[in-house]
Design a protein around this motif. Sequence first.
Motif, mmCIF file in Angstrom:
data_model
loop_
_atom_site.group_PDB
_atom_site.id
_atom_site.type_symbol
_atom_site.label_atom_id
_atom_site.label_comp_id
_atom_site.label_asym_id
_atom_site.label_seq_id
_atom_site.Cartn_x
_atom_site.Cartn_y
_atom_site.Cartn_z
ATOM 1 N N LEU A 18 30.937 -1.213 0.022
ATOM 2 C CA LEU A 18 31.387 -2.148 -0.182
ATOM 3 C C LEU A 18 32.501 -2.209 -1.251
ATOM 4 C CD1 LEU A 18 28.491 -4.700 -0.001
ATOM 5 C CD2 LEU A 18 30.335 -4.778 1.596
ATOM 6 N N SER A 19 32.372 -1.454 -2.085
ATOM 7 C CA SER A 19 33.324 -1.353 -3.434
ATOM 8 C C SER A 19 34.541 -0.387 -3.050
ATOM 9 C CB SER A 19 32.942 -0.734 -4.600
ATOM 10 O OG SER A 19 32.202 0.685 -4.350
ATOM 11 N N SER A 20 34.300 0.069 -1.919
ATOM 12 C CA SER A 20 35.697 1.111 -1.325
ATOM 13 C C SER A 20 36.576 0.368 -0.404
ATOM 14 C CB SER A 20 35.016 2.404 -0.666
ATOM 15 O OG SER A 20 34.178 1.905 0.351
ATOM 16 N N GLN A 21 36.263 -0.867 -0.007
ATOM 17 C CA GLN A 21 37.079 -1.654 0.822
ATOM 18 C C GLN A 21 38.606 -1.872 -0.002
ATOM 19 O OE1 GLN A 21 34.805 -4.718 3.093
ATOM 20 N NE2 GLN A 21 33.913 -4.774 1.014
ATOM 21 N N SER A 22 39.388 -2.009 0.722
ATOM 22 C CA SER A 22 40.635 -2.388 0.233
ATOM 23 C C SER A 22 40.879 -3.924 -0.005
ATOM 24 C CB SER A 22 41.953 -1.967 1.244
ATOM 25 O OG SER A 22 42.116 -0.495 1.496
ATOM 26 N N ALA A 23 41.253 -4.446 -1.162
ATOM 27 C CA ALA A 23 41.603 -5.844 -1.297
ATOM 28 C C ALA A 23 42.528 -6.389 -0.378
ATOM 29 C CB ALA A 23 41.652 -6.103 -2.750
ATOM 30 N N GLN A 24 42.660 -6.956 0.536
ATOM 31 C CA GLN A 24 43.385 -7.573 1.459
ATOM 32 C C GLN A 24 43.064 -8.988 2.026
ATOM 33 O OE1 GLN A 24 43.702 -5.090 5.086
ATOM 34 N NE2 GLN A 24 41.335 -4.454 4.740
ATOM 35 N N ASP A 25 44.322 -9.396 2.521
ATOM 36 C CA ASP A 25 44.043 -11.005 3.208
ATOM 37 C C ASP A 25 43.569 -10.518 4.630
ATOM 38 O OD1 ASP A 25 44.652 -12.490 0.752
ATOM 39 O OD2 ASP A 25 46.791 -12.274 1.374
#
Length: 249
Positions: free
Chosen positions: A49-56
Motif C-alpha cells: 500500500l505504501s508503494s502506490q503512487s499518490a495520484q487522483d
Amino acid sequence: MPRESPYRNVIGAVVCVAALAAVAAVVLFVYGRVQLESHLDDRDLSEALSSQSAQDPTQGNGYAASTDAFENVLLYVASGLDEGGSQLVSARVLSLNTTQGTAAIAGIPAIAKIDFENPAALGDVYLSSGPAATVELLSDETGIVFDHVIVSTADVLGQLSALAAEGVVDPVSQAKELVSQIMTDLEASELVSLAGQVLSSGAAGIVAGEAPLVPETVAGADGAAVETGSQLVDATQLSLALGLLVPAV
C-alpha cells in the motif's frame, strides 16, 4: 510426626497433571491468539500500500475528481490466505464516502490486464505472486489509491457489519471466526472502525456490478489500432461507479 498418607503419591500425581493441564491451556490460548493476530497488520500488504503512487482518480473528458473524502478498500476473496498459489475468486473495490456516509462497490474482473512488463492478468499475478504483488499494479491501472486491503476466504462485509452491530471492540478474542478467515493490513482497532463504516453506510447490502473492460490496442504497421487480445479496466467508468469522479462543472 506427620503420618505418611497412602494417597500422597496419587495426590501429587493429580496436582502435577492439573498444573501441566493449566500450563498447556495457557500456552494454547496464547498460541491461538498470536496466530489470529498474525492475520492483522500484515507487513507485506502494508508495504504494498505504501508503494502506490499518490495520484487522483483517472479523469476522463467532462469529469473531475470528487471533492468528497473517500476510504478505498481492496477486497479479495481467494481460495486460501497463502502469499502465492491461492486462486483469486473475486476482486472488488469498496469506496466509503466519509463525507456523505455512503458506500459504493465495484468488481474488477480477474481477466483484466494489470502487468505490462510481464504481461499478465490480475488473476494470474495473484496466483503466481500473491495479493501484495497486485496492489501497486492495480492502482496504476485503475488510477485509484487503495487505503486498505482485505483478503478473505469468503465475503466478509456481512460479518463486518454484524461485528459493529454487536459492539465488538476486540475482534481477536470476540470475532475469532472472522479474523481466522482474513488477512489484512488493518490493525484490530482499524478493523473495528472499518466495520462501523460498513454498518453505517449499508455497504454489506450493496450488489456490486463489475467494472467494464475495454480491449487493449497497439499501433499496427500501418498506424491503425490493432487489438492484442488482452482486456483493460475502463478506469474512468470504474471511478464514476465508485463516485470518485463526478461530472465537471
